[in-house]
Design a protein around this motif. Structure first.
Motif, PDB file in Angstrom:
ATOM      1  N   LYS A   1      -0.011  22.225  24.534  1.00 41.91           N
ATOM      2  CA  LYS A   1      -0.601  22.392  25.859  1.00 41.91           C
ATOM      3  C   LYS A   1       0.083  23.594  26.500  1.00 41.91           C
ATOM      4  N   PHE A   2      -0.439  24.052  27.599  1.00 37.98           N
ATOM      5  CA  PHE A   2       0.201  25.126  28.359  1.00 37.98           C
ATOM      6  C   PHE A   2       0.839  24.524  29.617  1.00 37.98           C
ATOM      7  N   ASP A   3       2.136  24.761  29.789  1.00 41.30           N
ATOM      8  CA  ASP A   3       2.863  24.251  30.952  1.00 41.30           C
ATOM      9  C   ASP A   3       3.840  25.333  31.386  1.00 41.30           C
ATOM     10  N   GLN A   4       3.555  25.956  32.527  1.00 39.20           N
ATOM     11  CA  GLN A   4       4.385  27.071  32.987  1.00 39.20           C
ATOM     12  C   GLN A   4       5.759  26.607  33.473  1.00 39.20           C
ATOM     13  N   THR A   5       5.960  25.284  33.643  1.00 45.80           N
ATOM     14  CA  THR A   5       7.269  24.778  34.082  1.00 45.80           C
ATOM     15  C   THR A   5       8.109  24.279  32.914  1.00 45.80           C
ATOM     16  N   ALA A   6       7.652  24.486  31.692  1.00 48.72           N
ATOM     17  CA  ALA A   6       8.342  23.942  30.521  1.00 48.72           C
ATOM     18  C   ALA A   6       9.765  24.477  30.409  1.00 48.72           C
ATOM     19  N   GLU A   7      10.671  23.586  30.011  1.00 43.99           N
ATOM     20  CA  GLU A   7      12.072  23.950  29.828  1.00 43.99           C
ATOM     21  C   GLU A   7      12.266  24.617  28.467  1.00 43.99           C
ATOM     22  N   ARG A   8      13.478  25.091  28.248  1.00 43.73           N
ATOM     23  CA  ARG A   8      13.831  25.701  26.972  1.00 43.73           C
ATOM     24  C   ARG A   8      13.552  24.716  25.832  1.00 43.73           C
ATOM     25  N   TYR A   9      13.210  25.216  24.690  1.00 41.04           N
ATOM     26  CA  TYR A   9      12.809  24.484  23.491  1.00 41.04           C
ATOM     27  C   TYR A   9      11.383  23.939  23.590  1.00 41.04           C
ATOM     28  N   TYR A  10      10.741  24.056  24.765  1.00 40.56           N
ATOM     29  CA  TYR A  10       9.383  23.547  24.934  1.00 40.56           C
ATOM     30  C   TYR A  10       8.389  24.650  25.313  1.00 40.56           C
ATOM     31  N   ARG A  11       8.837  25.882  25.418  1.00 41.73           N
ATOM     32  CA  ARG A  11       7.993  26.938  25.966  1.00 41.73           C
ATOM     33  C   ARG A  11       7.069  27.562  24.919  1.00 41.73           C
ATOM     34  N   THR A  12       5.837  27.779  25.321  1.00 44.66           N
ATOM     35  CA  THR A  12       4.890  28.506  24.473  1.00 44.66           C
ATOM     36  C   THR A  12       5.223  29.994  24.487  1.00 44.66           C
ATOM     37  N   ASP A  13       5.215  30.598  23.316  1.00 43.57           N
ATOM     38  CA  ASP A  13       5.465  32.038  23.199  1.00 43.57           C
ATOM     39  C   ASP A  13       4.124  32.763  23.342  1.00 43.57           C
ATOM     40  N   ILE A  14       3.733  33.016  24.596  1.00 40.97           N
ATOM     41  CA  ILE A  14       2.426  33.623  24.858  1.00 40.97           C
ATOM     42  C   ILE A  14       2.320  35.037  24.275  1.00 40.97           C
ATOM     43  N   PRO A  15       3.350  35.900  24.403  1.00 40.90           N
ATOM     44  CA  PRO A  15       3.237  37.223  23.751  1.00 40.90           C
ATOM     45  C   PRO A  15       2.961  37.132  22.253  1.00 40.90           C
ATOM     46  N   ARG A  16       3.559  36.145  21.589  1.00 46.79           N
ATOM     47  CA  ARG A  16       3.306  35.972  20.155  1.00 46.79           C
ATOM     48  C   ARG A  16       1.864  35.522  19.915  1.00 46.79           C
ATOM     49  N   LEU A  17       1.349  34.670  20.797  1.00 45.13           N
ATOM     50  CA  LEU A  17      -0.049  34.269  20.669  1.00 45.13           C
ATOM     51  C   LEU A  17      -0.975  35.479  20.776  1.00 45.13           C
ATOM     52  N   VAL A  18      -0.675  36.337  21.733  1.00 41.14           N
ATOM     53  CA  VAL A  18      -1.485  37.538  21.917  1.00 41.14           C
ATOM     54  C   VAL A  18      -1.419  38.418  20.680  1.00 41.14           C
ATOM     55  N   GLU A  19      -0.222  38.517  20.091  1.00 42.21           N
ATOM     56  CA  GLU A  19      -0.047  39.309  18.870  1.00 42.21           C
ATOM     57  C   GLU A  19      -0.912  38.764  17.737  1.00 42.21           C
ATOM     58  N   VAL A  20      -0.917  37.435  17.583  1.00 41.59           N
ATOM     59  CA  VAL A  20      -1.750  36.831  16.539  1.00 41.59           C
ATOM     60  C   VAL A  20      -3.219  37.084  16.831  1.00 41.59           C
ATOM     61  N   GLY A  21      -3.612  36.916  18.118  1.00 36.12           N
ATOM     62  CA  GLY A  21      -5.005  37.096  18.492  1.00 36.12           C
ATOM     63  C   GLY A  21      -5.503  38.515  18.330  1.00 36.12           C
ATOM     64  N   GLN A  22      -4.589  39.498  18.348  1.00 36.78           N
ATOM     65  CA  GLN A  22      -4.998  40.893  18.165  1.00 36.78           C
ATOM     66  C   GLN A  22      -5.380  41.195  16.719  1.00 36.78           C
ATOM     67  N   GLY A  23      -4.884  40.354  15.806  1.00 36.96           N
ATOM     68  CA  GLY A  23      -5.353  40.451  14.431  1.00 36.96           C
ATOM     69  C   GLY A  23      -6.655  39.677  14.296  1.00 36.96           C
ATOM     70  N   LYS A  24      -7.215  39.677  13.122  1.00 33.60           N
ATOM     71  CA  LYS A  24      -8.474  38.974  12.910  1.00 33.60           C
ATOM     72  C   LYS A  24      -8.189  37.498  12.662  1.00 33.60           C
ATOM     73  N   VAL A  25      -8.639  36.643  13.584  1.00 24.60           N
ATOM     74  CA  VAL A  25      -8.492  35.199  13.410  1.00 24.60           C
ATOM     75  C   VAL A  25      -9.804  34.671  12.834  1.00 24.60           C
TER      76      VAL A  25
END
Length: 581
Positions: A162-186
């Motif tokens: 899920k996406f939670d902007q208040t997530a603590e350490r060890y629970y955070r989504t790496d959004i820049p990495r998601l964008v990197e994956v999405g820039q390739g062909k999914v």
């Protein structure tokens, strides 16, 4: 041309049992190996896992199992899968430790040690395929999404997220990495959609933490019994924080919860606000605490808390008795299959005089993506295909996925230590026993004389009360005798199955006509003198009369030979992989 296919073995249109197989050329990449808890009609079944038959037949093609996180719906099938298929396991540090806990009680896996710890920076090169990862937000630390990179594009598996902007350490989504994956062909996105049925977004975890603390403070004069899933580390952290803030002591009830908590503390994925000696009290020393100083964190077998809570409400727990000084705090969101069990459990708790509070009735608490979360993931990834389909095989043909070479994927029901020895027939029998009971008729015959030598002994369990139904029992006894005598008179040949089947049919019809119920009818027919041997003694005459000589017989005790099968583990498969940090 690359041969690429995707087969969901579970985890679609059901709560749990997550397992996907992505095949690239001659290699199979398995994504998660989870279980699910049984539906209410699966009586006596402990857990349900996917049917592994296809994977067992293709063991040599399996590159490994890649785990997204450490919940039972992602790792719970490993103890049963690894007994049949010897392949490497990849996962984050916490996930691997929890996987080890899951299989430690399996004697056949005591020597298994093919674990590989990875993280969000790892990339494993399998030649034609590269496997990489990204951090996601879930209710357990170190949850990972998995990317299968091929020449035709990427297959992205989010795991539970899920996406939670208040997530603590060890629970955070790496959004820049998601964008990197999405820039390739999914090419295909296999995403968590378990939380999309409701339209509302889940409350963020910081608000849930405040809610738990408020509940503790509002019940300062009560003992608090918290029901939580053992592997929900985030919820356990919130309970620990609330316990310390209200100056209480925490008691861990159950081996599973204790093992998970100790493992998470060791790996520093649980932060203790106080030293362990000031926070935890053992179950055996719980009596030294006063009620308002006590928090009991309970869970059951394999980390599922509701069934154990049900036993506590029934007074079946040896250590914990629920009473009027208790608040039972249910901090898990039950699956659809468990909703009726939770409702009955709540009712039983109220009858014991305790209060009940359930987090899911006050707010939408979920570790799974809402509709908006899933839409955001789709917007970032922009996949060519999104596949929430169970039991089909999709093959990439000329750049497009097509439904091809489908085959049925069933379920394997686990009851105790047995794997796959529970099927629909057994479940049907259990359902009949639970609804209409059993009726047993025991009778003895003399096959040589072709007659019944003793009246049937009838037993009823869960069907009718015998003393109040004497006429019914007498008629059932007479029918049993008549059916057996008719068979013995009219059949020159003798077949035990035919004899018992006839008795069963006659009694079943009669009992249904009289009661409109269908108990399980079990005829037991025994034979008298079936082991008699010829009399070989000799008699000699004397002047004083006839005197029988004594015959001595020696009995020989035979010991049956063992029929146990020796199970030989397959040779360990060598996997050439490269991990870069």
């Amino acid at each position: 041309m690359t041969d690429l296919s995707i087969i969901p073995f579970g985890g679609v249109r059901e709560n749990g049992k997550n397992m996907y197989a992505v095949t690239v050329n001659d290699e199979i990449f398995i994504l998660d190996a989870g279980l699910k808890y049984p539906e209410t009609e699966q009586l006596g079944v402990d857990v349900v896992v996917p049917d592994f038959e296809y994977l067992i037949k293709n063991t040599e093609k399996i590159a490994g199992v890649f785990l997204s996180h450490g919940h039972a719906d992602a790792i719970g099938a490993l103890p049963y899968f690894l007994q049949q298929v010897n392949v490497p396991i990849f996962g984050s540090e916490l996930t691997i430790e929890l996987a080890k806990l899951a299989i430690k009680d399996q004697p056949a896996l005591k020597d298994y040690n093919d674990y590989h710890i990875i993280n969000e920076k790892s990339e494993i090169d399998f030649g034609n395929v590269k496997v990489s990862f990204f951090n996601t937000t879930h209710s357990i630390p170190e949850s990972l999404g998995i990317v299968i990179g091929t020449e035709y594009g990427q297959v992205v598996y989010t795991g539970d997220f899920k996406f939670d902007q208040t997530a603590e350490r060890y629970y955070r989504t790496d959004i820049p990495r998601l964008v990197e994956v999405g820039q390739g062909k999914v090419l295909a996105l296999l995403a968590d959609a378990a939380g999309t049925e409701g339209g509302a977004d889940s409350v963020n975890e910081s608000k849930i933490g405040d809610y738990i603390l408020e509940t503790f403070r509002d019940n300062k004069k009560k003992r608090i019994i918290v029901a939580a899933v053992a592997s929900n580390i985030q919820r356990i952290q919130q309970i620990i924080d609330a316990t310390a803030a209200t100056k209480r002591k925490l008691v861990l009830s159950g081996n599973d919860i204790e093992n998970v908590v100790r493992t998470a503390i060791k790996l520093k994925k649980l932060q203790l606000p106080l030293p362990e000696s000031q926070l935890f009290v053992s179950l055996k020393n719980m009596k030294s605490l006063v009620a308002h100083e006590t928090v009991i964190l309970e869970t059951g077998r394999m980390g599922e808390p509701i069934k154990h809570l049900n036993r506590m409400a029934n007074g079946e727990d040896a250590h914990i008795k629920i009473g009027s000084d208790d608040l039972v705090f249910i901090t898990t969101t039950p699956s659809t299959a468990m909703e009726s069990v939770v409702a009955k459990t709540r009712d039983m708790i109220f009858k014991q005089g305790a209060d009940v509070k359930q987090i899911s009735t006050d707010m939408r608490s979920s570790g799974h993506a809402s509709r908006n979360d899933l839409q955001m993931m789709l917007n970032i990834m922009q996949p060519a295909y999104f596949m929430p389909i169970k039991g089909d095989q999709f093959k990439l043909i000329d750049g497009q996925f097509e439904l091809k070479d489908s085959f049925a994927i069933g379920e394997t029901l686990i009851d105790g230590s047995g794997i796959g020895d529970i099927g629909n027939v057994v479940l049907r029998d259990r359902r009949i026993l639970s609804e209409d009971g059993v009726f047993v008729s025991v009778v003895t015959i003399d096959r040589k004389k072709r007659q019944v030598v003793s009246k049937p002994k009838l037993t009823s369990r869960g069907f009718v009360y015998v003393k109040a139904n004497r006429d019914l029992m007498k008629e059932a006894s007479d029918l049993t005798v008549k059916q057996i005598e008719d068979y013995l008179t009219n059949n020159k040949s003798f077949d035990w199955n035919e004899l018992k089947s006839g008795v069963r049919d006659v009694l079943s019809r009669f009992l249904f006509e009289q009661t409109r119920r269908r108990p399980m009818v079990m005829p037991v027919v025994m034979e008298v003198n079936q082991n008699r041997r010829p009399n070989n003694h000799k008699t000699t005459a004397t002047q004083s009369g006839a005197q029988a000589s004594k015959k001595t017989a020696q009995k020989k005790l035979a010991t049956p030979s063992s029929n146990k099968k020796k199970v030989r583990r397959p040779a360990k498969k060598n996997v050439q992989s490269k991990t870069t940090e």
